[in-house]
Design a protein around this motif. Structure first.
Motif, mmCIF file in Angstrom:
data_model
loop_
_atom_site.group_PDB
_atom_site.id
_atom_site.type_symbol
_atom_site.label_atom_id
_atom_site.label_comp_id
_atom_site.label_asym_id
_atom_site.label_seq_id
_atom_site.Cartn_x
_atom_site.Cartn_y
_atom_site.Cartn_z
ATOM 1 N N SER A 314 6.084 -3.926 36.277
ATOM 2 C CA SER A 314 5.046 -2.911 36.479
ATOM 3 C C SER A 314 5.518 -1.838 37.456
ATOM 4 C CB SER A 314 3.761 -3.579 37.001
ATOM 5 O OG SER A 314 2.859 -2.612 37.491
ATOM 6 N N LEU A 317 8.267 0.330 35.887
ATOM 7 C CA LEU A 317 7.763 1.303 34.910
ATOM 8 C C LEU A 317 7.004 2.444 35.588
ATOM 9 C CD1 LEU A 317 6.775 -0.994 31.949
ATOM 10 C CD2 LEU A 317 8.522 0.784 31.976
ATOM 11 N N GLY A 318 6.337 2.161 36.690
ATOM 12 C CA GLY A 318 5.720 3.243 37.458
ATOM 13 C C GLY A 318 6.771 4.262 37.882
ATOM 14 N N VAL A 321 7.941 6.361 34.865
ATOM 15 C CA VAL A 321 7.031 7.463 34.551
ATOM 16 C C VAL A 321 7.193 8.594 35.568
ATOM 17 C CG1 VAL A 321 4.599 8.140 34.355
ATOM 18 C CG2 VAL A 321 5.386 6.002 33.312
#
Lengths: 451, 451
Positions: A314, A317-318, A321
């Protein structure tokens, strides 16, 4: 259907975190594109062994052993292989080629961070590492951005899930360290070789990263004072509980002043007594939490899963982005700032409170002898309590100076809690106590934090 | 000495937050410049009354009543005046002139957010609002950036310090709502007119902001189901404690599905029972905390001071530094994303658990009559417990169907806890119970969250 520009994402490593990152990138491609403003095309996954078993079923054609070729064609490189080399060389190569880099490699950052951040700044690329500390917990961005206008003066972090699991289960079950470690190993909370966790090396790396960021100062893992939890006994845990504390392995980063009154920082990892009503005391199992105090914001705490493949994914992936948005909108990345450049001071200059447990002769005058040693070294005592040792029935007859002699004396256990004192003075006191005839042994010295 | 490019910062409002922001900008100018890569020159403070008393001594020459002129010359505009107008017009003007805007104005964002974010995106300016929710707690950035690659499915927030203070003191002292409110007012935790806090309007605004961000969907304050805490009684608090719960005013944002199985969101603010071992139960006094669950990261919690001038100023200054860095490095701002555009569903479609307290005739057959109503409406009962009302000595003689008649019957109190049920079914059950002859009254209906 919106058409997005595609960004080429290269993944290095397909372990428990890497495999989840790949899965999420593939499964949530549309959602991630909408949030990024760009398509995120996973162009390859570099691994050492093409045939190794993976946590997740992934398309065979993505795998390659040629990491360097993969890096050169990528806009964003995600390094999840761990270790210092070849991770360091690959990241340098990626940054040189203009790619943004995302890493969860705490060992590498705590050792070669300055080199990597400098290159990133030079070439206008960005290095993201939210997953390196606290797993899924957002802590890097809050420190770097949200608190950028504030002044952090203290961080107390539970940043290693393995040791928190072990200490928590010692508290809840009364188990010894060895027993709790065995259970943790069986349940997968500890690795086959648990040294990096239980000796505090992992926490020390994270402490170096947090301190660097919070204090705008380069702190390397070698600057971190480190003690593990292997010597914590069931007796210490029981005594802590009785006194209203829990024992936690803490990563502590704080601003302190040196003897000349100049500001510096202290970064240390060690087990500590934490009051049972402190928010950190309620962090159970393998969870992590970072508690911090800053000048304006006051106390803040960030809590969550500190490890785990999908949880850590998580955070990765933050960052992906964030990197993608930067590619879309342009502009150089934000450089890490080490402008404050404070001195990293040795632990001897730290001030904190201590709990010292002594095994002493049960005879008149003992308390006076001990109190004298504390006072002689400038350490002020807040409380002394006698606790009966289980194997002897004793009483501390503190009648002074009545002439009773030690007839093969029974022993008593004394627990001394100090006011804030300097580590150097406390160490000198402990050395003196060990040389005091009525002291059989200094059974335990623990720092008390979070008061 | 490094020479920085200067950015012109305009401040609108000098209340408790504004005055602290001005003070910190002036006192920490060097540090902020080093972190921003640009000097931050406070060029003026727009206020309505030049002679009003301020929390902080500030240079007289900074004050002006001409907000519009101040805005037009600024690179960064900080709006801390509150209220919808003229705050809205000023922010629109600032964005139109190309300035980045920082605001803590939750009412404005929850009402006119879409208009403001659209203009910001159009002109390539940025609108920051970390201080609008949770005071000093970094929650906007973690949601927007750290969790950008994850999927948040549920937020439980204690986002109003006044109500948390009141409920917490009702729990710890046994006070009535009115008594606790009086103390809160005296200590400055509640305003002279406490309506916005105790009726949940403030929390509803924050819930709308959190839901919009977490679900990439426009949620306005009017979409939020809202109940305050004014009807919470000392008896409910005592009963909650006895049952192992605490009562908290929660802002709840969650993904739910509608009757057709389509995904939507539910956003609601109401008092709820929270299990005493839930991390939110340990949030005491006027503190705030946001607990969330996301698909990959799992449970996360963010904790800290939810209000206070200097605490909130910390969040504002973090945004100022972010805005300044963006000015230095260039590039358009990140737009808010509402791409998911989910339907906001009415509370009737929410599923949760309920605790219903009934005053009933103490006579045979009562339990059967009540159980029938629950079952008839599809609400499954997990537990029923009788609690003796203080003013009557009674017993619930549940011997069926023995012929005892109600001779001016005594009453008993029944506490029913349900499994997860739909709000609409629960409401129908409660209506039916109220029409059931053996039910004297439905004394309390509380939702149970965090299990």
């Amino acid at each position: 259907m919106i058409e997005y520009r595609n960004l080429r994402v290269a993944l290095l490593g397909a372990g428990s975190v890497g495999a989840q990152v790949a899965r999420l990138l593939l499964e949530h491609a549309d959602e991630l594109a909408a949030r990024s403003g760009a398509g995120l095309e996973l162009v390859g996954i570099a691994v050492r062994d093409l045939d190794a078993e993976r946590d997740v079923e992934l398309p065979k054609e993505l795998f390659t052993t040629d990491a360097e070729a993969l890096i050169l064609g990528a806009d964003i490189v995600i390094e999840l292989m761990g270790g210092l080399e070849p991770a360091r060389s690959y990241i340098l190569k990626a940054l040189e080629s203009g790619a943004d880099v995302i890493t969860a490699n705490k060992a590498l950052l705590a050792t070669h961070g300055p080199e990597l951040f400098e290159l990133a700044e030079q070439v206008g690329a960005q290095l993201y590492y939210e997953a390196a500390v606290g797993g899924a917990i957002p802590i890097i961005r809050p420190l770097r951005d949200s608190l950028a206008g504030d002044r952090v003066d203290r961080i107390l972090g539970i940043v290693n899930g393995t040791t928190n699991y072990i200490l928590d289960s010692m508290h809840s079950t009364g188990a010894s360290f060895e027993q709790a470690l065995a259970v943790a190993t069986e349940l997968g909370y500890a690795e086959a070789d648990p040294t990096a966790d239980i000796e505090g090396y992992d926490a020390a790396q994270k402490a170096a990263i947090l301190a660097s960021l919070a204090f705008h100062t380069r702190v390397a893992v070698g600057d971190v004072h480190r003690e593990g939890i292997t010597s914590i006994t069931a007796e210490q845990i029981a005594a802590a509980t009785k006194a209203g504390y829990v024992i936690k392995l803490l990563a502590i980063c704080e601003r302190i002043t040196d003897a000349a009154g100049d500001e510096g920082v202290s970064v240390r990892v060690h087990p500590a007594l934490v009051p049972e009503d402190h928010p950190l005391a309620a962090v159970h199992g393998a969870n992590n939490a970072v508690f911090l105090h800053s000048l304006a914001a006051g106390d803040l705490m960030f809590y969550g899963a500190g490890a785990g493949g999908v949880q850590t994914a998580s955070a990765v992936l933050g960052d992906v982005v964030s990197a993608a948005r930067r590619h879309v909108v342009g502009g150089p990345g934000v450089a890490e700032s080490a402008h404050a450049d404070l001195a990293v001071l040795p632990i001897e200059q730290v001030h904190t409170r201590y709990q010292i447990t002594l095994t002493v002769e049960d005879q008149p005058g003992v308390l006076a002898a001990i109190a004298t040693e504390f006072s002689r070294h400038g350490v002020s005592v807040e409380a002394v309590e006698q606790s009966i040792q289980s194997h002897t029935a004793v009483q501390l007859t503190e009648v002074e100076p009545a002439g009773g002699h030690d007839e093969d004396a029974a022993t008593a256990t004394l627990v001394v809690v100090t006011h804030r004192a300097q580590e150097a003075d406390l160490a000198a006191t402990v050395a003196a106590l060990e040389a005091t005839p009525v002291v059989r042994s200094v059974a335990s010295v623990l720092r008390v934090e979070g008061l």
